[in-house]
Design a protein around this motif. Structure first.
Motif, mmCIF file in Angstrom:
data_model
loop_
_atom_site.group_PDB
_atom_site.id
_atom_site.type_symbol
_atom_site.label_atom_id
_atom_site.label_comp_id
_atom_site.label_asym_id
_atom_site.label_seq_id
_atom_site.Cartn_x
_atom_site.Cartn_y
_atom_site.Cartn_z
ATOM 1 N N ARG A 103 -15.660 -4.486 -33.291
ATOM 2 C CA ARG A 103 -17.068 -4.150 -33.525
ATOM 3 C C ARG A 103 -17.670 -3.448 -32.301
ATOM 4 N N VAL A 104 -17.436 -4.025 -31.142
ATOM 5 C CA VAL A 104 -17.965 -3.428 -29.907
ATOM 6 C C VAL A 104 -17.363 -2.045 -29.693
ATOM 7 N N GLY A 105 -16.050 -1.935 -29.883
ATOM 8 C CA GLY A 105 -15.387 -0.656 -29.687
ATOM 9 C C GLY A 105 -15.901 0.419 -30.627
ATOM 10 N N GLN A 106 -16.111 0.052 -31.878
ATOM 11 C CA GLN A 106 -16.602 1.025 -32.858
ATOM 12 C C GLN A 106 -18.009 1.487 -32.523
ATOM 13 N N ARG A 107 -18.850 0.567 -32.051
ATOM 14 C CA ARG A 107 -20.220 0.947 -31.692
ATOM 15 C C ARG A 107 -20.239 1.880 -30.485
ATOM 16 N N ILE A 108 -19.434 1.557 -29.472
ATOM 17 C CA ILE A 108 -19.425 2.399 -28.272
ATOM 18 C C ILE A 108 -18.806 3.751 -28.568
ATOM 19 N N SER A 109 -17.694 3.775 -29.287
ATOM 20 C CA SER A 109 -17.040 5.056 -29.582
ATOM 21 C C SER A 109 -17.937 5.946 -30.428
ATOM 22 N N ALA A 110 -18.681 5.362 -31.370
ATOM 23 C CA ALA A 110 -19.608 6.142 -32.187
ATOM 24 C C ALA A 110 -20.724 6.723 -31.324
ATOM 25 N N LEU A 170 -20.067 18.980 -26.293
ATOM 26 C CA LEU A 170 -18.809 18.530 -25.704
ATOM 27 C C LEU A 170 -17.879 17.904 -26.745
ATOM 28 N N SER A 171 -18.123 18.201 -28.007
ATOM 29 C CA SER A 171 -17.318 17.590 -29.072
ATOM 30 C C SER A 171 -15.828 17.858 -28.905
ATOM 31 N N ALA A 172 -15.496 19.024 -28.369
ATOM 32 C CA ALA A 172 -14.078 19.371 -28.197
ATOM 33 C C ALA A 172 -13.360 18.376 -27.290
ATOM 34 N N GLU A 173 -14.102 17.730 -26.387
ATOM 35 C CA GLU A 173 -13.500 16.792 -25.449
ATOM 36 C C GLU A 173 -12.932 15.552 -26.152
ATOM 37 N N VAL A 174 -13.495 15.212 -27.314
ATOM 38 C CA VAL A 174 -13.038 14.013 -28.028
ATOM 39 C C VAL A 174 -12.595 14.347 -29.454
ATOM 40 N N ALA A 175 -12.371 15.622 -29.719
ATOM 41 C CA ALA A 175 -12.044 16.062 -31.086
ATOM 42 C C ALA A 175 -10.791 15.398 -31.632
ATOM 43 N N ASN A 176 -9.816 15.142 -30.774
ATOM 44 C CA ASN A 176 -8.539 14.574 -31.229
ATOM 45 C C ASN A 176 -8.430 13.068 -30.970
ATOM 46 N N TYR A 177 -9.551 12.449 -30.623
ATOM 47 C CA TYR A 177 -9.519 10.998 -30.405
ATOM 48 C C TYR A 177 -9.378 10.272 -31.742
ATOM 49 N N LYS A 178 -8.426 9.374 -31.805
ATOM 50 C CA LYS A 178 -8.248 8.496 -32.958
ATOM 51 C C LYS A 178 -8.388 7.064 -32.432
ATOM 52 N N TRP A 179 -9.608 6.583 -32.451
ATOM 53 C CA TRP A 179 -9.948 5.331 -31.795
ATOM 54 C C TRP A 179 -9.252 4.136 -32.441
ATOM 55 N N GLU A 180 -8.730 3.265 -31.600
ATOM 56 C CA GLU A 180 -8.172 1.988 -32.044
ATOM 57 C C GLU A 180 -8.546 0.921 -31.022
ATOM 58 N N SER A 195 -19.046 -5.534 -24.011
ATOM 59 C CA SER A 195 -19.371 -4.114 -24.140
ATOM 60 C C SER A 195 -19.409 -3.425 -22.777
ATOM 61 N N CYS A 196 -19.747 -4.184 -21.740
ATOM 62 C CA CYS A 196 -19.737 -3.647 -20.376
ATOM 63 C C CYS A 196 -18.320 -3.267 -19.979
ATOM 64 N N VAL A 197 -17.369 -4.156 -20.242
ATOM 65 C CA VAL A 197 -15.973 -3.889 -19.900
ATOM 66 C C VAL A 197 -15.425 -2.729 -20.729
ATOM 67 N N MET A 198 -15.673 -2.772 -22.033
ATOM 68 C CA MET A 198 -15.135 -1.725 -22.894
ATOM 69 C C MET A 198 -15.795 -0.380 -22.622
ATOM 70 N N GLY A 199 -17.078 -0.398 -22.287
ATOM 71 C CA GLY A 199 -17.747 0.840 -21.894
ATOM 72 C C GLY A 199 -17.135 1.407 -20.627
ATOM 73 N N HIS A 200 -16.830 0.526 -19.693
ATOM 74 C CA HIS A 200 -16.197 0.910 -18.431
ATOM 75 C C HIS A 200 -14.826 1.541 -18.677
ATOM 76 N N GLU A 201 -14.023 0.901 -19.521
ATOM 77 C CA GLU A 201 -12.678 1.415 -19.778
ATOM 78 C C GLU A 201 -12.715 2.724 -20.566
ATOM 79 N N ILE A 202 -13.593 2.808 -21.549
ATOM 80 C CA ILE A 202 -13.748 4.052 -22.311
ATOM 81 C C ILE A 202 -14.240 5.163 -21.390
ATOM 82 N N MET A 208 -26.155 3.177 -24.849
ATOM 83 C CA MET A 208 -26.190 4.066 -26.016
ATOM 84 C C MET A 208 -25.802 3.320 -27.295
ATOM 85 N N ALA A 209 -24.910 2.342 -27.146
ATOM 86 C CA ALA A 209 -24.416 1.583 -28.300
ATOM 87 C C ALA A 209 -25.340 0.432 -28.677
#
Length: 266
Positions: A67-74, A85-95, A131-138, A210-211
Motif C-alpha cells: 500500500r505504501v509503495g503504491q501510494r509513493i510510486s503513484a 520527466l515521464s521518460a525517466e520512469v517510463a519503463n518502471y514496473k513497480w513491485e 513511508s519515510c524508509v520507502m520514500g528514501h529508497e525510492i 506527496m503520497a
C-alpha cells in the motif's frame, strides 16, 4: 591525437552528465538506464528465489508495504509527468515485497523493484515511518544514485562500459551493482555515500509528503534508527554515511519544503 582523445572523452563525459530531480544536482551516469534495469531485474529475480517473501494475502505487514509503495510510486510518477520527466520512469514496473529477514534493511533497484525486510518493521513502528524508509529508497532509484556510484567504481577500476552483455558478465560490475543497492550486505539504507544519503533523505521526505504521509515523522524515525544501531560508529569524516546528528539536522532544514507538498490522506 591526444587532443582528439581528450575531446572525445570530454564529449562522452558531457553526454553522461544528468541532473537529479528536485535538487538539480549534476551527476555522472555512464551506464544506460536500460542496462541498469536489466541487471536489476536479473538480480531481483535471483534474490526472490533465494529469500522468503511474505504474502500480502495473509500478512497485514506485507499488505502495508504494498500500500505504501503504491501510494509513493503513484505520487512520484505524477510528479515526474508534471515536470516533463515521464521518460525517466517510463519503463518502471513497480513491485513491492516484504521479505522474512531479521536484518534492518530495505532497498529499491532501478525499474522500481522494492524490498523491505521484516527486521525493519520494529524500528518503523507505523505506516508513516515506513513511508519515510520507502520514500528514501525510492529516492535512491529516482536520483540514479546506483548508476552514479557504479560509474565511479568502474572508472576508478578502469573497466570500460561497453554495453549490457559485457556488464552482466563482468563479476566486478555485478558486485558493484549489488554493493550499490545494499542487497545482502546489511543495512541498505546506508549503502550509499554521505552525499547520496542526504540527498535521498531530502527527496524521500518530499516523496512521502506527496503520497499523503506526514514528513515530520521522518525525524523521530531516524532518532529511533540511531537508538537501534549497535556498536561504535566511526567519525562522520571517515564514514560512508552521515552522522545521525547531521542527518536529523538536514531533515529539519528541508522540512518546510517537504511540508509544502503534504496533503493528508483522506
Amino acid at each position: 591525437m591526444q587532443k582528439k582523445l581528450l575531446l572525445i572523452g570530454s564529449l562522452a563525459f558531457m553526454m553522461a552528465c544528468a541532473r537529479v530531480p528536485i535538487t538539480g544536482r549534476s551527476q555522472l551516469n555512464l551506464i544506460p538506464e536500460s542496462t541498469m534495469q536489466s541487471m536489476a531485474l536479473q538480480e531481483y529475480q535471483t534474490f526472490l528465489t533465494t529469500n522468503k517473501t511474505v504474502s500480502s494475502a495473509t500478512s497485514k505487514d506485507a499488505e502495508m508495504v504494498k500500500r505504501v509503495g503504491q501510494r509513493i510510486s503513484a505520487a512520484v510518477t505524477r510528479y515526474m509527468a508534471q515536470n516533463n520527466l515521464s521518460a525517466e520512469v517510463a519503463n518502471y514496473k513497480w513491485e513491492f515485497n516484504l521479505v522474512d529477514n531479521k536484518e534492518v534493511n530495505a532497498w529499491c533497484m532501478p525499474g522500481g523493484k522494492v524490498v523491505v525486510y521484516t527486521g525493519l518493521l520494529p524500528v518503523t513502528q507505523n505506516e508513516t515511518a515506513l513511508s519515510c524508509v520507502m520514500g528514501h529508497e525510492i529516492a535512491h532509484a529516482i536520483a540514479r544514485h546506483g548508476n552514479e556510484r557504479m560509474s565511479q567504481q568502474l572508472v576508478s577500476q578502469g573497466i570500460q562500459v561497453a554495453g549490457q552483455v559485457a556488464l552482466n558478465r563482468n563479476p566486478t560490475a555485478q558486485n558493484a551493482f549489488l554493493q550499490s543497492f545494499g542487497v545482502g550486505s546489511g543495512l541498505g539504507l546506508l549503502a550509499f555515500s554521505r552525499k547520496d544519503e542526504l540527498e535521498a533523505d531530502h527527496l524521500g521526505v518530499i516523496f512521502m509528503a506527496m503520497a499523503g504521509y506526514n514528513p515530520q515523522e521522518a525525524i523521530p524515525f531516524w532518532k529511533r534508527m540511531a537508538s537501534a544501531s549497535t556498536g561504535s560508529k566511526p567519525p562522520e569524516l571517515t564514514s560512508t554515511h552521515p552522522s545521525d546528528e547531521r542527518r536529523i539536522a538536514q531533515l529539519q532544514t528541508v522540512m518546510p519544503e517537504a511540508m509544502k507538498y503534504y496533503q493528508p490522506i483522506k
